[in-house]
Every structure is written in C-alpha cells, then in structure tokens.
Design a protein around this motif. Structure first.
Motif, PDB file in Angstrom:
ATOM      1  N   PRO A  12       0.831  -1.211   0.000  1.00 32.53           N
ATOM      2  CA  PRO A  12       0.000   0.000   0.000  1.00 32.53           C
ATOM      3  C   PRO A  12       0.862   1.256   0.000  1.00 32.53           C
ATOM      4  CG  PRO A  12      -0.886  -1.608   1.534  1.00 32.53           C
ATOM      5  CD  PRO A  12       0.425  -2.161   1.070  1.00 32.53           C
ATOM      6  N   GLY A  13       0.505   2.190  -0.862  1.00 30.59           N
ATOM      7  CA  GLY A  13       1.257   3.437  -0.945  1.00 30.59           C
ATOM      8  C   GLY A  13       2.292   3.470  -2.043  1.00 30.59           C
ATOM      9  N   TYR A  14       2.529   2.327  -2.688  1.00 28.83           N
ATOM     10  CA  TYR A  14       3.491   2.308  -3.794  1.00 28.83           C
ATOM     11  C   TYR A  14       3.022   3.270  -4.879  1.00 28.83           C
ATOM     12  CZ  TYR A  14       6.590   0.497  -7.444  1.00 28.83           C
ATOM     13  OH  TYR A  14       7.533   0.378  -8.429  1.00 28.83           O
ATOM     14  N   ALA A  15       3.960   4.065  -5.414  1.00 28.89           N
ATOM     15  CA  ALA A  15       3.588   5.107  -6.369  1.00 28.89           C
ATOM     16  C   ALA A  15       4.554   5.130  -7.542  1.00 28.89           C
ATOM     17  CB  ALA A  15       3.561   6.464  -5.672  1.00 28.89           C
ATOM     18  N   GLU A  16       4.235   5.995  -8.507  1.00 26.33           N
ATOM     19  CA  GLU A  16       5.087   6.119  -9.685  1.00 26.33           C
ATOM     20  C   GLU A  16       6.490   6.588  -9.317  1.00 26.33           C
ATOM     21  OE1 GLU A  16       3.291   8.537 -12.640  1.00 26.33           O
ATOM     22  OE2 GLU A  16       1.526   7.250 -12.903  1.00 26.33           O
ATOM     23  N   ASP A  17       6.609   7.351  -8.234  1.00 27.66           N
ATOM     24  CA  ASP A  17       7.934   7.797  -7.794  1.00 27.66           C
ATOM     25  C   ASP A  17       8.831   6.608  -7.440  1.00 27.66           C
ATOM     26  OD1 ASP A  17       7.151  10.380  -8.152  1.00 27.66           O
ATOM     27  OD2 ASP A  17       6.843  10.823  -6.022  1.00 27.66           O
ATOM     28  N   ASP A  18       8.240   5.561  -6.879  1.00 29.60           N
ATOM     29  CA  ASP A  18       9.017   4.372  -6.545  1.00 29.60           C
ATOM     30  C   ASP A  18       9.525   3.690  -7.812  1.00 29.60           C
ATOM     31  OD1 ASP A  18       8.631   4.465  -3.666  1.00 29.60           O
ATOM     32  OD2 ASP A  18       6.546   3.975  -4.096  1.00 29.60           O
ATOM     33  N   THR A  19       8.657   3.592  -8.818  1.00 29.25           N
ATOM     34  CA  THR A  19       9.065   2.998 -10.092  1.00 29.25           C
ATOM     35  C   THR A  19      10.169   3.830 -10.734  1.00 29.25           C
ATOM     36  OG1 THR A  19       6.883   1.998 -10.477  1.00 29.25           O
ATOM     37  CG2 THR A  19       8.296   2.343 -12.401  1.00 29.25           C
ATOM     38  N   ALA A  20      10.014   5.154 -10.698  1.00 28.50           N
ATOM     39  CA  ALA A  20      11.015   6.037 -11.298  1.00 28.50           C
ATOM     40  C   ALA A  20      12.365   5.886 -10.604  1.00 28.50           C
ATOM     41  CB  ALA A  20      10.536   7.490 -11.227  1.00 28.50           C
ATOM     42  N   HIS A  21      12.344   5.799  -9.275  1.00 27.64           N
ATOM     43  CA  HIS A  21      13.589   5.594  -8.520  1.00 27.64           C
ATOM     44  C   HIS A  21      14.244   4.276  -8.911  1.00 27.64           C
ATOM     45  CE1 HIS A  21      16.296   5.128  -5.037  1.00 27.64           C
ATOM     46  NE2 HIS A  21      15.866   3.883  -5.024  1.00 27.64           N
ATOM     47  N   LEU A  22      13.441   3.234  -9.008  1.00 28.65           N
ATOM     48  CA  LEU A  22      13.954   1.910  -9.330  1.00 28.65           C
ATOM     49  C   LEU A  22      14.593   1.903 -10.721  1.00 28.65           C
ATOM     50  CD1 LEU A  22      14.099  -0.809  -7.936  1.00 28.65           C
ATOM     51  CD2 LEU A  22      11.877  -1.374  -8.901  1.00 28.65           C
ATOM     52  N   LEU A  23      13.917   2.485 -11.677  1.00 31.66           N
ATOM     53  CA  LEU A  23      14.455   2.534 -13.036  1.00 31.66           C
ATOM     54  C   LEU A  23      15.739   3.353 -13.099  1.00 31.66           C
ATOM     55  CD1 LEU A  23      11.129   3.061 -15.042  1.00 31.66           C
ATOM     56  CD2 LEU A  23      12.589   1.028 -15.078  1.00 31.66           C
ATOM     57  N   ARG A  24      15.741   4.487 -12.426  1.00 31.70           N
ATOM     58  CA  ARG A  24      16.913   5.368 -12.460  1.00 31.70           C
ATOM     59  C   ARG A  24      18.141   4.707 -11.819  1.00 31.70           C
ATOM     60  NH1 ARG A  24      14.784   9.030  -9.884  1.00 31.70           N
ATOM     61  NH2 ARG A  24      15.651   8.636  -7.823  1.00 31.70           N
ATOM     62  N   GLU A  25      17.946   4.138 -10.619  1.00 33.55           N
ATOM     63  CA  GLU A  25      19.078   3.573  -9.893  1.00 33.55           C
ATOM     64  C   GLU A  25      19.563   2.266 -10.515  1.00 33.55           C
ATOM     65  OE1 GLU A  25      20.761   5.101  -7.469  1.00 33.55           O
ATOM     66  OE2 GLU A  25      19.427   6.763  -7.990  1.00 33.55           O
ATOM     67  N   MET A  26      18.629   1.486 -11.071  1.00 32.51           N
ATOM     68  CA  MET A  26      19.051   0.255 -11.731  1.00 32.51           C
ATOM     69  C   MET A  26      19.812   0.575 -13.017  1.00 32.51           C
ATOM     70  SD  MET A  26      18.997  -3.004 -11.148  1.00 32.51           S
ATOM     71  CE  MET A  26      17.638  -3.257 -10.001  1.00 32.51           C
ATOM     72  N   GLN A  27      19.362   1.610 -13.732  1.00 32.43           N
ATOM     73  CA  GLN A  27      20.052   2.004 -14.969  1.00 32.43           C
ATOM     74  C   GLN A  27      21.491   2.408 -14.677  1.00 32.43           C
ATOM     75  OE1 GLN A  27      17.614   2.545 -18.060  1.00 32.43           O
ATOM     76  NE2 GLN A  27      19.496   1.507 -18.683  1.00 32.43           N
ATOM     77  N   ARG A  28      21.716   3.069 -13.557  1.00 31.48           N
ATOM     78  CA  ARG A  28      23.072   3.477 -13.188  1.00 31.48           C
ATOM     79  C   ARG A  28      23.993   2.279 -13.025  1.00 31.48           C
ATOM     80  NH1 ARG A  28      22.951   6.811  -7.898  1.00 31.48           N
ATOM     81  NH2 ARG A  28      25.194   6.506  -8.200  1.00 31.48           N
ATOM     82  N   ARG A  29      23.432   1.156 -12.611  1.00 29.23           N
ATOM     83  CA  ARG A  29      24.263  -0.019 -12.323  1.00 29.23           C
ATOM     84  C   ARG A  29      24.461  -0.929 -13.527  1.00 29.23           C
ATOM     85  NH1 ARG A  29      22.172   2.178  -8.080  1.00 29.23           N
ATOM     86  NH2 ARG A  29      23.239   2.039  -6.060  1.00 29.23           N
ATOM     87  N   VAL A  30      23.481  -0.999 -14.399  1.00 27.37           N
ATOM     88  CA  VAL A  30      23.605  -1.922 -15.535  1.00 27.37           C
ATOM     89  C   VAL A  30      23.985  -1.209 -16.828  1.00 27.37           C
ATOM     90  CG1 VAL A  30      22.000  -3.557 -14.525  1.00 27.37           C
ATOM     91  CG2 VAL A  30      21.137  -1.809 -16.093  1.00 27.37           C
ATOM     92  N   GLY A  31      23.970   0.121 -16.825  1.00 28.34           N
ATOM     93  CA  GLY A  31      24.410   0.856 -17.997  1.00 28.34           C
ATOM     94  C   GLY A  31      23.272   1.314 -18.883  1.00 28.34           C
ATOM     95  N   PRO A  32      23.534   2.359 -19.707  1.00 28.59           N
ATOM     96  CA  PRO A  32      22.466   2.970 -20.524  1.00 28.59           C
ATOM     97  C   PRO A  32      21.978   2.091 -21.661  1.00 28.59           C
ATOM     98  CG  PRO A  32      24.613   3.934 -21.052  1.00 28.59           C
ATOM     99  CD  PRO A  32      24.833   3.043 -19.868  1.00 28.59           C
TER     100      PRO A  32
END
Length: 288
Positions: free
Chosen positions: A222-242
């Motif tokens: 409960p409370g999961y939002a688009e901001d959480d998805t955006a954070h996940l995508l941004r931080e994962m992209q930093r680790r696996v590359g563009p």
C-alpha cells in the motif's frame, strides 16, 4: 522430531504470515533456520507491525544471503544471522561462526578446490570455480564436482581460534548474475541497492530476458507510487548501464520454485554463455 516446528515456504503469503508468527510465539521458538528470503519476509512483517521477535540464533542457507536481508533480520530478531553454505551432494560445507568474516570450511565433509577456466589450481585469495570432492558419501562419491559457484580461499585466520580454513562468501554464481551489454558481470548483491529505500515493495525479482532487456517484477505494498518505479528505473540504470532496456511490472505475487527456494535473479541467457563469462572473468582477473 528433535524439538522442531516446520513451516512451509510455499504458503508464506500475506494472509498466512500472522499465523506463522503466532505459532512461533505459542511454541516459544528459540532459534530459526530458514532460507534468507523466508526469514526476510517474516522480519519485514514484524517490523511493519512495530514488533520484535527476540531469538537466540538465526541460521540461513540454500540461497545467497543479501545484505539488506541480513540487516532487517538482525534488527527484528535481535541476534546475529549466521549463514551456511552447502549442497545436497554433500561435497562442500561451510558456515559463519559470528566472530569474523568468511565461512569456515568443514574440512572433514569434503575437499574444496578453486580453479581457473582451464581447471588449473588458483592461489589462496584468487577467485575461481569451486570444485568439491566429498568425503562422507561412500555409496556414490563425487570427485572434483563442479558446484557452479565462484569463491576463494581466505589466507587469514579467524579470531575465534578454530583451525578450519576460511571460504569467501559465495556471492557469484553463474545462475545469479546479470550480464550487462558492455560485458560487465553484476552480482545480485550489487543489484539490491536500488531497493533498499523502497519500503513499499513487498517482493521483487529481476529477470534478464536477453543481453539488452531487464524486467523487474514488483509486488507493491500500500502506498506504492510512480515515484518508486522512477527511482527503481533510475538507480538500476546506473548499475547496468544505458544500453540495457529496463521495464517494471507490478504483479500480485512472485511464487517460489519447486524446491521452495526463492530466486531473486532469473537469467534467460544460455547457461553455458553465463558460465563461460564467469569463468573467463575470474580466471583472468584473479583476486578482486
């Protein structure tokens, strides 16, 4: 038997977890032996309710123990989590003692060797494929059995005073890594970091569809939002590359496998390709 209470990993769902915890209190459970994923789910449930369940011992095994899992379990169960490494084939067995880094190799169980991609022995401290020769299975002994894991022998002695040799944590298994498009090997432990601040994620799983596509399955709380998805995508992209295409899929549940174990990383890349990359990496790089 043996004063144990057994709980099913297959039914550890939100509607059942409270019954698990109630039973643990009724039976006055003192110690918990668990898969890291199941212990973590129990600990998160208790922490959400503002509760603690003090235990004398928590022992994890059979899956890679991720740092965030250890942190939450130790906070909720108010004791050290000791991790063990072993296998049904009984060729290698090792466990933490709680006094120092690394896992003690139980040398009477089997002989552990660390080799490069050609099968040649590696010096102490150099990471390579872990081979095991079992000393306890007299019916069907396995000689230089390839466990599929990567680790290294440690040179230092443990402050606990035991004379058993030390094994580095087994954190890089061919089946548990993500291979980036630029060829980097990214272990599952590294990929936990983007999830750490996301308190509104119940479960997650990373699926590498191919060399350029990564799918993140999320069971939202409960409370999961688009901001959480955006954070996940941004931080994962930093680790696996563009060059990696990443997508997030919200799901109702992520079931465990047939063995009751939970696979956090699922790779659909050909197994031989993954193993060859790991062997080449550690055979050439040696100590990391």
């Amino acid at each position: 038997p043996w004063n144990q209470v057994l709980f099913s990993s297959f039914h550890l769902k939100e509607e059942n977890i409270g019954a698990y915890v109630d039973a643990m209190r009724v039976f006055a459970i003192k110690a918990l032996e668990c898969y890291p994923s199941t212990g973590y789910i129990l600990a998160r449930f208790l922490e959400d309710r503002g509760e603690r369940l003090p235990l004398s011992q928590v022992v994890s095994s059979s899956e890679t123990l991720l740092p965030i899992q250890r942190e939450v379990m130790e906070r909720v169960f108010q004791t050290r989590v000791l991790d063990y490494y072993g296998m049904s084939e009984a060729v290698v067995f090792a466990g933490e003692c709680g006094h120092g880094a690394g896992h003690h190799l139980n040398a009477e169980i089997g002989i552990a060797e660390f080799v490069d991609e050609r099968g040649d022995p590696l010096p102490t401290g150099w990471h390579g494929r872990l081979l095991g020769t079992g000393l306890v299975n007299r019916a069907m002994p396995l000689l230089r059995y390839d466990t599929g894991d990567v680790s290294a022998a440690r040179s230092e002695a443990c402050p606990c005073g035991r004379g058993l040799p030390l094994l580095d944590p087994v954190t890089t298994k061919a089946e548990d890594i993500v291979i980036a498009p630029d060829g980097r090997m990214i272990s599952s432990s590294t990929l936990t970091h983007p999830f750490k601040p996301l308190a509104r994620v119940e479960k997650s799983q990373i699926v590498q569809e191919d060399l350029h596509r990564l799918l993140i399955r999320v069971v939202p709380r409960p409370g999961y939002a688009e901001d959480d998805t955006a954070h996940l995508l941004r931080e994962m992209q930093r680790r696996v590359g563009p060059e990696m295409q990443i997508s997030v899929e919200l799901v109702d549940d992520i079931p465990v496998g047939a063995s009751g174990k939970y696979r956090w990383v699922v790779s659909r890349l050909p197994l031989e390709f993954r193993r060859s990359r790991v062997e080449n990496l550690f055979g050439a790089a040696g100590r990391d």
